[in-house]
Motif scaffolding. Structure first.
Motif, mmCIF file in Angstrom:
data_model
loop_
_atom_site.group_PDB
_atom_site.id
_atom_site.type_symbol
_atom_site.label_atom_id
_atom_site.label_comp_id
_atom_site.label_asym_id
_atom_site.label_seq_id
_atom_site.Cartn_x
_atom_site.Cartn_y
_atom_site.Cartn_z
ATOM 1 N N ALA A 218 0.834 -1.210 0.000
ATOM 2 C CA ALA A 218 0.000 0.000 0.000
ATOM 3 C C ALA A 218 0.863 1.252 0.000
ATOM 4 N N GLY A 219 1.964 1.228 0.768
ATOM 5 C CA GLY A 219 2.861 2.379 0.776
ATOM 6 C C GLY A 219 3.500 2.618 -0.578
ATOM 7 N N ALA A 220 3.893 1.529 -1.262
ATOM 8 C CA ALA A 220 4.495 1.675 -2.592
ATOM 9 C C ALA A 220 3.496 2.260 -3.587
ATOM 10 N N ARG A 221 2.236 1.796 -3.527
ATOM 11 C CA ARG A 221 1.219 2.338 -4.439
ATOM 12 C C ARG A 221 0.959 3.814 -4.156
ATOM 13 N N LEU A 222 0.941 4.174 -2.869
ATOM 14 C CA LEU A 222 0.744 5.579 -2.521
ATOM 15 C C LEU A 222 1.870 6.435 -3.076
ATOM 16 N N TRP A 223 3.109 5.941 -2.956
ATOM 17 C CA TRP A 223 4.248 6.735 -3.420
ATOM 18 C C TRP A 223 4.226 6.890 -4.936
ATOM 19 N N LEU A 224 3.922 5.821 -5.651
ATOM 20 C CA LEU A 224 3.859 5.907 -7.107
ATOM 21 C C LEU A 224 2.748 6.848 -7.569
ATOM 22 N N ARG A 225 1.672 6.940 -6.794
ATOM 23 C CA ARG A 225 0.551 7.790 -7.171
ATOM 24 C C ARG A 225 0.794 9.255 -6.816
ATOM 25 N N HIS A 226 1.517 9.515 -5.731
ATOM 26 C CA HIS A 226 1.609 10.887 -5.220
ATOM 27 C C HIS A 226 3.032 11.435 -5.167
ATOM 28 N N TRP A 227 4.022 10.730 -5.725
ATOM 29 C CA TRP A 227 5.407 11.147 -5.502
ATOM 30 C C TRP A 227 5.722 12.567 -5.959
ATOM 31 N N ALA B 162 13.754 -0.430 6.650
ATOM 32 C CA ALA B 162 14.074 -0.665 5.236
ATOM 33 C C ALA B 162 14.121 0.648 4.459
ATOM 34 N N SER B 163 13.179 1.570 4.752
ATOM 35 C CA SER B 163 13.181 2.859 4.055
ATOM 36 C C SER B 163 14.414 3.676 4.411
ATOM 37 N N GLY C 253 13.551 9.867 1.009
ATOM 38 C CA GLY C 253 13.323 8.997 2.170
ATOM 39 C C GLY C 253 12.125 9.428 2.996
ATOM 40 N N LEU C 254 11.955 10.749 3.169
ATOM 41 C CA LEU C 254 10.823 11.254 3.941
ATOM 42 C C LEU C 254 9.503 10.970 3.242
ATOM 43 N N SER C 255 9.467 11.127 1.929
ATOM 44 C CA SER C 255 8.227 10.849 1.189
ATOM 45 C C SER C 255 7.857 9.368 1.277
ATOM 46 N N ILE C 256 8.853 8.492 1.217
ATOM 47 C CA ILE C 256 8.582 7.050 1.340
ATOM 48 C C ILE C 256 8.100 6.722 2.753
ATOM 49 N N THR C 257 8.743 7.321 3.752
ATOM 50 C CA THR C 257 8.332 7.088 5.141
ATOM 51 C C THR C 257 6.898 7.523 5.371
ATOM 52 N N MET C 258 6.497 8.658 4.801
ATOM 53 C CA MET C 258 5.127 9.134 4.983
ATOM 54 C C MET C 258 4.111 8.191 4.346
ATOM 55 N N CYS C 259 4.462 7.613 3.206
ATOM 56 C CA CYS C 259 3.559 6.652 2.568
ATOM 57 C C CYS C 259 3.421 5.388 3.411
ATOM 58 N N LEU C 260 4.540 4.883 3.925
ATOM 59 C CA LEU C 260 4.482 3.720 4.808
ATOM 60 C C LEU C 260 3.717 4.038 6.084
ATOM 61 N N LEU C 261 3.913 5.262 6.602
ATOM 62 C CA LEU C 261 3.216 5.672 7.818
ATOM 63 C C LEU C 261 1.707 5.737 7.587
ATOM 64 N N ALA C 262 1.294 6.318 6.462
ATOM 65 C CA ALA C 262 -0.134 6.392 6.148
ATOM 66 C C ALA C 262 -0.732 4.996 6.022
ATOM 67 N N ALA C 263 -0.013 4.085 5.359
ATOM 68 C CA ALA C 263 -0.520 2.722 5.204
ATOM 69 C C ALA C 263 -0.609 2.009 6.546
ATOM 70 N N ALA C 264 0.380 2.224 7.437
ATOM 71 C CA ALA C 264 0.354 1.573 8.751
ATOM 72 C C ALA C 264 -0.780 2.123 9.620
#
Length: 426
Positions: A14-23, A348-349, A387-398
């Motif tokens: 879910a975090g990866a999809r969020l990042w690809l959609r909103h990067w 990992a991020s 890194g911050l943008s990826i962390t935010m996507c993982l955070l939103a998914a979690a």
């Protein structure tokens, strides 16, 4: 166990999809936030040459710029996941001081406390102070002829004065009362400027405390290392290793690994939990019930007007931290699994960010010191932004998993599914 592994893949996917959609938006916000942080430090240096207090008050804008960028990135993602979208449409309880629906700005302290824990654990808080102090010292070194002789350096040491002791206590006390006054003014005149001024005051006193805690933590650690008991433990450990013979190497390695694990508690436990608390407050602040007004015992023996004012002040301060307690409660209700999942994904991020930095150095190739000093800040900011943008996507998914698994603290009030304008959620 299998469910935890599956949930981990779900969160990462879910975090990866969020990042690809909103990067594009996320990277833009992250770069603006990091640029604003650097600009605040630069402005603090410039203003400290005029007045040291003004310089310090401006330095506080550095963490404020960072937390603003993080909140905006999280808000960008809130309509992309079902549980976050549902939480955004809930009508929040009414603020008793401001007489309107409660907003995230009213509970900013609940975001700032875990955020400053992350900010300090990353070393960013110390980095802000060190950059400010080093730049000021460099300017004083350059402006005054350091090698002119023994007639005096002429350095303006007041530019370094951040204040401690009673100064820190006074800043905190004045800021708390000032924040309450701004809340009362906003209740009488609905002007958003009072809320933003209150946000600045909130950052001021919390950052002041965070700086002192960071300083005292380093001092306390140095003091502990100098104690006789530590020296006796080290001597005893080395004597025990000598008696183990061929087993000394493996035992020493295991002991060093254990100590490294304990020393890494910030990265392994505190930082992931703090990030999750930030996300839980940002996304779930509307779901947190209004606390009962506290009545400290000291207010029972004061006159009526003072009692009413004191009760409002204590109530307003308690409300600011309601989101923090509610966010931690949401995580506790959701269980340990989301925290472990996010912790692993977060580590990992972080490694990905380190890898991007190493890739940047590889692409630039070997450089002399001066060109590298010119390039390295830009590479660092770019990799941090990614890194911050990826962390935010993982955070939103979690956090979406936390809210979807029932990590809420109250039942939704009647009519809570009515959508409200986005501006009221800020």
């Amino acid at each position: 166990m299998l469910r935890a592994i599956r949930d981990a893949f779900v969160v990462v996917g879910a975090g990866a999809r969020l990042w690809l959609r909103h990067w594009p938006v996320l990277l833009t916000l992250a770069l603006f936030a990091l640029a604003a942080r650097a600009g605040a430090i630069w402005a603090a240096v410039r203003l400290s040459d005029i007045n040291n207090t003004t310089g310090i008050l401006t330095l506080v804008l550095a963490p404020l710029a960072a937390v603003t960028g993080i909140v905006l990135m999280l808000y960008t993602l809130r309509h992309s996941l079902p549980a976050l979208r549902d939480a955004a449409t809930v009508v929040a309880p009414q603020d008793v001081v401001r007489h309107r629906e409660r907003r995230l700005l009213d509970m900013l302290a609940s975001v700032l406390v875990p955020f400053l824990a992350v900010y300090a654990s990353y070393g960013y808080l110390k980095e802000d102070i060190d950059r400010f102090m080093n730049t000021v010292f460099g300017e004083e070194f350059a402006q005054n002829d350091y090698f002119a002789g023994a007639s005096g350096l002429g350095n303006d040491v007041s530019r370094f004065d951040i204040g401690n002791g009673w100064v820190t206590a006074a800043v905190v006390a004045i800021a708390i009362v000032l924040k309450f006054g701004l809340a009362k003014l906003e209740g009488r005149r609905a002007w958003i400027g009072f809320a933003f001024l209150g946000a600045y005051v909130e950052v001021l006193w919390l950052a002041t405390i965070a700086v002192r805690i960071t300083t005292y933590k380093d001092t306390a650690w140095a003091w502990a290392q100098s104690r006789r008991g530590v020296e006796m433990f080290v001597d005893g450990w080395e004597a025990a290793l000598d008696r183990l013979g061929p087993l000394a190497g493996p035992v020493d390695t295991a002991g060093a690994w254990t100590l490294d694990l304990i020393a890494s508690v910030d990265s392994l436990v505190i930082v992931p939990v703090a990030w999750l608390t930030v996300g839980a407050v940002v996304y779930g602040h509307k779901l947190i019930e209004q606390p009962a007004p506290p009545e400290p015992r000291i207010l029972r023996v004061v006159p009526g007007p003072v009692k009413r004012a004191g009760a409002e002040l204590f109530g307003e301060v308690a409300e600011r931290f309601t989101g923090l307690l509610g966010g931690l409660r949401q995580l506790a209700v959701a269980g340990l699994a989301p925290m472990l999942i996010f912790g692993l994904a977060f580590l990992a991020s972080q490694r990905l960010e380190d890898g991007l930095y190493a890739l940047g150095r590889l692409l630039l190739g070997p450089q002399a010191a001066s060109p590298w000093l010119a390039f390295s800040p830009h590479i660092e900011i770019l990799t941090r932004a990614v890194g911050l943008s990826i962390t935010m996507c993982l955070l939103a998914a979690a956090v979406e998993r936390v809210l979807a698994s029932g990590g809420t603290t109250v039942d939704e009030p009647e009519g809570s599914q009515q959508p409200v304008p986005d501006a009221q959620g800020v």
